[in-house]
Design a protein around this motif. Structure first.
Motif, mmCIF file in Angstrom:
data_model
loop_
_atom_site.group_PDB
_atom_site.id
_atom_site.type_symbol
_atom_site.label_atom_id
_atom_site.label_comp_id
_atom_site.label_asym_id
_atom_site.label_seq_id
_atom_site.Cartn_x
_atom_site.Cartn_y
_atom_site.Cartn_z
ATOM 1 N N VAL A 136 -75.457 27.115 -54.230
ATOM 2 C CA VAL A 136 -74.758 25.848 -54.436
ATOM 3 C C VAL A 136 -73.390 26.101 -55.082
ATOM 4 O O VAL A 136 -72.386 25.466 -54.732
ATOM 5 N N ALA A 137 -73.325 27.051 -56.016
ATOM 6 C CA ALA A 137 -72.047 27.395 -56.645
ATOM 7 C C ALA A 137 -71.075 27.956 -55.610
ATOM 8 O O ALA A 137 -69.879 27.629 -55.619
ATOM 9 N N ARG A 138 -71.571 28.780 -54.710
ATOM 10 C CA ARG A 138 -70.713 29.333 -53.656
ATOM 11 C C ARG A 138 -70.244 28.240 -52.700
ATOM 12 O O ARG A 138 -69.092 28.248 -52.242
ATOM 13 N N LYS A 139 -71.114 27.284 -52.427
ATOM 14 C CA LYS A 139 -70.717 26.165 -51.577
ATOM 15 C C LYS A 139 -69.674 25.295 -52.286
ATOM 16 O O LYS A 139 -68.775 24.738 -51.638
ATOM 17 N N SER A 140 -69.788 25.189 -53.601
ATOM 18 C CA SER A 140 -68.791 24.434 -54.361
ATOM 19 C C SER A 140 -67.424 25.098 -54.242
ATOM 20 O O SER A 140 -66.402 24.407 -54.114
ATOM 21 N N LEU A 141 -67.393 26.418 -54.286
ATOM 22 C CA LEU A 141 -66.143 27.147 -54.092
ATOM 23 C C LEU A 141 -65.586 26.899 -52.692
ATOM 24 O O LEU A 141 -64.370 26.759 -52.511
ATOM 25 N N ALA A 142 -66.477 26.844 -51.704
ATOM 26 C CA ALA A 142 -66.039 26.569 -50.333
ATOM 27 C C ALA A 142 -65.417 25.177 -50.236
ATOM 28 O O ALA A 142 -64.404 24.978 -49.554
ATOM 29 N N ALA A 143 -66.019 24.209 -50.927
ATOM 30 C CA ALA A 143 -65.474 22.860 -50.928
ATOM 31 C C ALA A 143 -64.062 22.854 -51.522
ATOM 32 O O ALA A 143 -63.139 22.245 -50.959
ATOM 33 N N LEU A 144 -63.884 23.548 -52.645
ATOM 34 C CA LEU A 144 -62.554 23.634 -53.257
ATOM 35 C C LEU A 144 -61.566 24.297 -52.310
ATOM 36 O O LEU A 144 -60.410 23.869 -52.201
ATOM 37 N N ARG A 145 -61.999 25.339 -51.635
ATOM 38 C CA ARG A 145 -61.143 26.065 -50.689
ATOM 39 C C ARG A 145 -60.604 25.132 -49.604
ATOM 40 O O ARG A 145 -59.454 25.255 -49.173
ATOM 41 N N ALA A 146 -61.436 24.165 -49.195
ATOM 42 C CA ALA A 146 -61.052 23.247 -48.126
ATOM 43 C C ALA A 146 -60.430 21.954 -48.650
ATOM 44 O O ALA A 146 -60.093 21.072 -47.860
ATOM 45 N N GLY A 147 -60.290 21.843 -49.965
ATOM 46 C CA GLY A 147 -59.696 20.634 -50.533
ATOM 47 C C GLY A 147 -60.645 19.463 -50.620
ATOM 48 O O GLY A 147 -60.214 18.311 -50.699
ATOM 49 N N LEU A 148 -61.949 19.750 -50.637
ATOM 50 C CA LEU A 148 -62.948 18.690 -50.735
ATOM 51 C C LEU A 148 -63.433 18.548 -52.177
ATOM 52 O O LEU A 148 -63.484 19.516 -52.922
ATOM 53 N N GLU A 149 -63.816 17.352 -52.554
ATOM 54 C CA GLU A 149 -64.387 17.080 -53.870
ATOM 55 C C GLU A 149 -65.903 17.279 -53.803
ATOM 56 O O GLU A 149 -66.587 16.547 -53.091
ATOM 57 N N PRO A 150 -66.458 18.243 -54.531
ATOM 58 C CA PRO A 150 -67.904 18.456 -54.485
ATOM 59 C C PRO A 150 -68.655 17.398 -55.309
ATOM 60 O O PRO A 150 -68.226 17.037 -56.398
ATOM 61 N N ILE A 151 -69.771 16.941 -54.751
ATOM 62 C CA ILE A 151 -70.740 16.140 -55.502
ATOM 63 C C ILE A 151 -71.977 17.020 -55.624
ATOM 64 O O ILE A 151 -72.730 17.191 -54.660
ATOM 65 N N VAL A 152 -72.170 17.635 -56.781
ATOM 66 C CA VAL A 152 -73.231 18.623 -56.955
ATOM 67 C C VAL A 152 -74.476 17.954 -57.528
ATOM 68 O O VAL A 152 -74.428 17.326 -58.593
ATOM 69 N N CYS A 153 -75.589 18.086 -56.823
ATOM 70 C CA CYS A 153 -76.831 17.417 -57.202
ATOM 71 C C CYS A 153 -77.720 18.315 -58.053
ATOM 72 O O CYS A 153 -77.839 19.522 -57.796
ATOM 73 N N VAL A 154 -78.353 17.708 -59.041
ATOM 74 C CA VAL A 154 -79.320 18.395 -59.901
ATOM 75 C C VAL A 154 -80.487 17.445 -60.151
ATOM 76 O O VAL A 154 -80.355 16.233 -59.996
ATOM 77 N N GLY A 155 -81.628 18.001 -60.549
ATOM 78 C CA GLY A 155 -82.761 17.132 -60.847
ATOM 79 C C GLY A 155 -84.064 17.903 -60.934
ATOM 80 O O GLY A 155 -84.222 18.954 -60.299
ATOM 81 N N GLU A 156 -84.988 17.360 -61.726
ATOM 82 C CA GLU A 156 -86.267 18.021 -61.957
ATOM 83 C C GLU A 156 -87.375 17.433 -61.078
ATOM 84 O O GLU A 156 -87.273 16.294 -60.613
ATOM 85 N N THR A 157 -88.419 18.215 -60.861
ATOM 86 C CA THR A 157 -89.593 17.740 -60.144
ATOM 87 C C THR A 157 -90.493 16.956 -61.101
ATOM 88 O O THR A 157 -90.301 16.984 -62.328
ATOM 89 N N LEU A 158 -91.494 16.294 -60.556
ATOM 90 C CA LEU A 158 -92.436 15.553 -61.395
ATOM 91 C C LEU A 158 -93.205 16.508 -62.308
ATOM 92 O O LEU A 158 -93.436 16.193 -63.483
ATOM 93 N N GLU A 159 -93.562 17.662 -61.802
ATOM 94 C CA GLU A 159 -94.293 18.645 -62.608
ATOM 95 C C GLU A 159 -93.444 19.101 -63.789
ATOM 96 O O GLU A 159 -93.946 19.253 -64.919
ATOM 97 N N GLN A 160 -92.170 19.340 -63.546
ATOM 98 C CA GLN A 160 -91.270 19.766 -64.622
ATOM 99 C C GLN A 160 -91.067 18.649 -65.641
ATOM 100 O O GLN A 160 -91.016 18.899 -66.843
ATOM 101 N N LYS B 25 -93.284 16.244 -66.365
ATOM 102 C CA LYS B 25 -94.525 16.118 -67.123
ATOM 103 C C LYS B 25 -94.690 17.252 -68.128
ATOM 104 O O LYS B 25 -95.314 17.076 -69.177
ATOM 105 N N ALA B 26 -94.115 18.414 -67.817
ATOM 106 C CA ALA B 26 -94.216 19.574 -68.715
ATOM 107 C C ALA B 26 -93.165 19.547 -69.814
ATOM 108 O O ALA B 26 -93.092 20.478 -70.629
ATOM 109 N N GLY B 27 -92.358 18.507 -69.845
ATOM 110 C CA GLY B 27 -91.317 18.390 -70.865
ATOM 111 C C GLY B 27 -90.129 19.309 -70.632
ATOM 112 O O GLY B 27 -89.389 19.625 -71.566
ATOM 113 N N GLN B 28 -89.921 19.716 -69.380
ATOM 114 C CA GLN B 28 -88.871 20.687 -69.063
ATOM 115 C C GLN B 28 -87.646 20.060 -68.406
ATOM 116 O O GLN B 28 -86.737 20.780 -67.979
ATOM 117 N N ALA B 29 -87.590 18.737 -68.323
ATOM 118 C CA ALA B 29 -86.527 18.077 -67.557
ATOM 119 C C ALA B 29 -85.135 18.489 -68.025
ATOM 120 O O ALA B 29 -84.279 18.880 -67.219
#
Length: 247
Positions: free
Chosen positions: A109-133, A135-139
């Protein structure tokens, strides 16, 4: 701290044909006076048609993914340069459906973000935890770890956005409590400041995961929520405009 300009982006995913441009036109015609930047991210095959159909209007056009390379023997892939050439000005990267279904890593994803910058695009980078994470207090640990590893230092001073999408809330109708959303968004902001200093103030942190007109106002007015990444509700102009107007 200066509040970033909000962004509300519609992720059409693998939906939409030429006939769907009518919904895009209705969105463009209905966003006058919006308090946020508004974008639609259609399938790659619709980007050029949509950019022409909405030319001169207020709606931005984005892609849903981009390859790391500018060109090459990568059958079926689309480069950031191709997206820009078709009329896109931004691109969604690292969506959970890509991370899970295609095993995309933070490093990729970081490499794709660099590609977006190279092409003059604004990256929208997604993050997020699973339900298991969750529930485990790891969010917080998981999400801030994804932010650190998915954003290259070259983003400093460039336009980009983060989209927090708890994996367990995408397309399920489930939504975290406002307290839970605020906790994660505040942690993301602290991480961005740690990484980029005061420049991080300009990056909006979007919330995504079953955003609808009925819950949009409460979510969009939560602390450090700088917009939304909207899935299914962005396919219909009436629903998407209801979210845009909730800000």
């Amino acid at each position: 701290m200066t509040a970033p300009t909000p962004l509300i982006a519609g992720n059409w995913k693998m939906n939409g044909l030429t006939a769907s441009l009518a919904e895009a036109r209705a969105i463009s015609e209905g966003v006058s006076g919006a308090k946020a930047r508004v974008a639609i991210c259609p399938p790659a095959v619709l980007i050029h048609q949509m950019s022409q159909a909405l030319a001169g209007g207020p709606v931005l056009i984005g892609g849903q993914d981009a390859h790391t390379d500018e060109s090459g023997a990568f059958t079926g892939d689309v480069s950031a340069e191709m997206l820009a050439d078709a009329g896109a000005s931004m691109v969604i990267l690292g969506h959970s459906e890509r991370r899970d279904g295609y095993r995309e890593t933070d490093e990729l994803v970081a490499r794709k973000s660099l590609a977006a910058l190279r092409a003059g695009l604004e990256p929208i980078v997604c993050v997020g935890e699973t339900l298991e994470q969750r529930k485990a207090g790891q969010a917080l640990e998981v999400v801030t770890g994804q932010v650190r590893a998915s954003l290259p230092p070259e983003l400093l001073g460039k336009a980009f956005a983060i989209a927090y999408e708890p994996v367990w809330a995408i397309g399920t109708g489930l939504t975290p409590s406002i307290d839970e959303i605020e906790e994660v968004h505040l942690a993301i902001r602290a991480t961005l400041i740690e990484m980029f200093g005061d420049a991080a103030d300009k990056a909006p942190i979007l919330y995504g995961g079953s955003v609808k007109p009925a819950n949009a106002a409460e979510i969009l007015h939560a602390a450090e929520v700088g917009g939304a990444l909207v899935g299914g509700a962005s396919l219909k102009a009436a629903d998407f405009l209801g979210i845009v107007r909730a800000l």
